[in-house]
Design an enzyme around this catalytic site. Structure first.
Site, short mmCIF file in Angstrom:
data_model
loop_
_atom_site.label_atom_id
_atom_site.label_comp_id
_atom_site.label_asym_id
_atom_site.label_seq_id
_atom_site.Cartn_x
_atom_site.Cartn_y
_atom_site.Cartn_z
N GLU A 110 1.02 -1.39 0.11
CA GLU A 110 -0.10 -0.17 -0.05
C GLU A 110 0.78 1.34 0.09
O GLU A 110 0.51 2.30 -0.69
CB GLU A 110 -0.87 0.13 1.18
CG GLU A 110 -2.22 -1.12 1.05
CD GLU A 110 -2.88 -1.19 2.56
OE1 GLU A 110 -3.96 -1.54 2.27
OE2 GLU A 110 -2.20 -0.99 3.47
N GLU A 130 -2.65 -9.98 4.17
CA GLU A 130 -3.71 -9.75 5.22
C GLU A 130 -4.68 -10.91 5.41
O GLU A 130 -5.15 -11.27 6.54
CB GLU A 130 -4.39 -8.40 5.33
CG GLU A 130 -3.30 -7.31 5.68
CD GLU A 130 -2.83 -6.78 4.19
OE1 GLU A 130 -2.33 -5.52 4.21
OE2 GLU A 130 -2.75 -7.49 3.17
#
Length: 256
Positions: A110, A130
C-alpha cells in the site's frame, strides 16, 4: 523522530527510508508518526521537489505494519483512527517515487501504491497477505490495485494473499521499471532529478490532476484539468518557461 525512519535531503530530492531491516522494515506506530512528520517537512519546503520512499537493506521495502504492535491499540476504533503511514504518503504534495527493494507486503504494498511512480529491484515481491491472518488491507489496497493491475489481477492478489515477483508486477503495470538491486536507488534518483528540473508547481498540479483522473467523472476531470492548467499558466515559472523557450536557453524555475 525515530532512528527507524531516516529522512535525508540532497538538493531538491528528499528520501524517506524505512530503517528497520532486521524486522523487514515493518512499521510501528512510532514510525508512522515519524513518517507523518517527514511528510510535513517536505510539504512545508520550497526547495524539496521530489520525494523517494525506500527501505533499508536488501530483503525488504516494507513488510507492512508490525503485527506484534497491533494489539497495543486498546479498541478497534483507536486502530481505525491511528496515524497511518499510507495516508501520510498520499498527503505528500510533491511527486513521489517508491524504490521497492525486496518484500512489499501488506502495508508495504500500500505504501508503494501511495507513491506516484514505482520502480522495483529484480528481487522485489508484492503481496497482500492480510487475508491469511483474518483481515484485509485498509490503506487503499483494493482501489489502488484495481486501478493499477485491473480487477481480476487485484482480486487474485488480495484473495490469495500470495506474492507476485517483480517481472509479473511489471507485466501487470504495477511498476514502471525493474532494475538490478545495485542500481535501484541510482535509477530512482535519476528519475527524481528529471522531475526536479521541471517547473515545481506544474509537477505538483500534475499530481493533483492524476489523482482527479481516478476520482472524478471524465467531464468534471477535464474541467478540473483546465483549471489547473490556468493556475500553472499564471505562475512566474510559466512566464520563465515561455521566456526561456523564446531565448533558446534553459529555464530557471523558482516554485512561484
Amino acid at each position: 523522530m525515530t532512528d527507524d525512519i531516516l529522512f535525508t535531503v540532497d538538493g531538491p530530492v528528499a528520501t524517506i527510508t524505512l530503517n528497520r531491516p532486521q524486522k523487514l522494515n515493518a512499521v510501528t506506530p512510532e514510525m508512522s508518526k515519524a513518517i507523518v512528520a517527514a511528510v510535513q517537512e517536505c510539504n512545508d519546503s520550497d526547495t524539496i521537489r521530489v520525494v523517494i520512499v525506500t527501505g533499508a537493506g536488501e530483503r525488504a521495502f516494507c513488510a507492512g505494519s508490525d503485527i506484534k504492535e497491533l494489539d497495543t491499540y486498546e479498541t478497534p476504533w483507536q486502530f481505525r483512527n491511528r496515524a497511518d503511514y499510507c495516508d501520510a504518503i498520499r498527503k505528500l504534495l510533491k511527486p513521489t517515487i517508491a524504490a521497492v527493494n525486496g518484500y512489499a507486503f501488506g502495508g508495504g504494498l500500500e505504501t508503494s501504491l501511495s507513491c506516484d511512480i514505482r520502480i522495483a529491484s529484480e528481487n522485489a515481491q508484492f503481496a497482500a497477505p492480510e487475508i491469511k491472518l483474518g483481515w484485509i488491507g485498509g490503506g487503499g489496497m483494493a482501489t489502488f490495485l484495481a486501478h493499477s493491475v485491473g480487477p481480476s489481477n487485484a482480486a487474485l492478489i488480495i484473495m490469495t494473499g500470495d506474492p507476485i515477483p517483480a517481472e509479473k508486477a511489471l507485466a501487470w503495470g504495477l511498476v514502471s521499471e525493474v532494475v538490478p538491486q545495485a542500481d535501484l536507488l541510482a535509477r530512482a534518483r535519476a528519475i527524481a532529478d528529471v522531475i526536479a528540473s521541471r517547473a515545481p508547481i506544474a509537477a505538483e498540479t500534475a499530481k493533483l490532476n492524476l489523482q482527479a483522473a481516478f476520482t472524478m467523472p471524465q467531464e468534471q476531470a477535464i474541467h478540473y484539468e483546465r483549471d489547473l492548467q490556468t493556475i500553472c499558466f499564471a505562475t512566474e515559472d510559466a512566464a520563465e518557461g515561455r521566456a526561456a523557450f523564446k531565448e533558446k536557453r534553459q529555464p530557471t524555475f523558482k516554485r512561484r
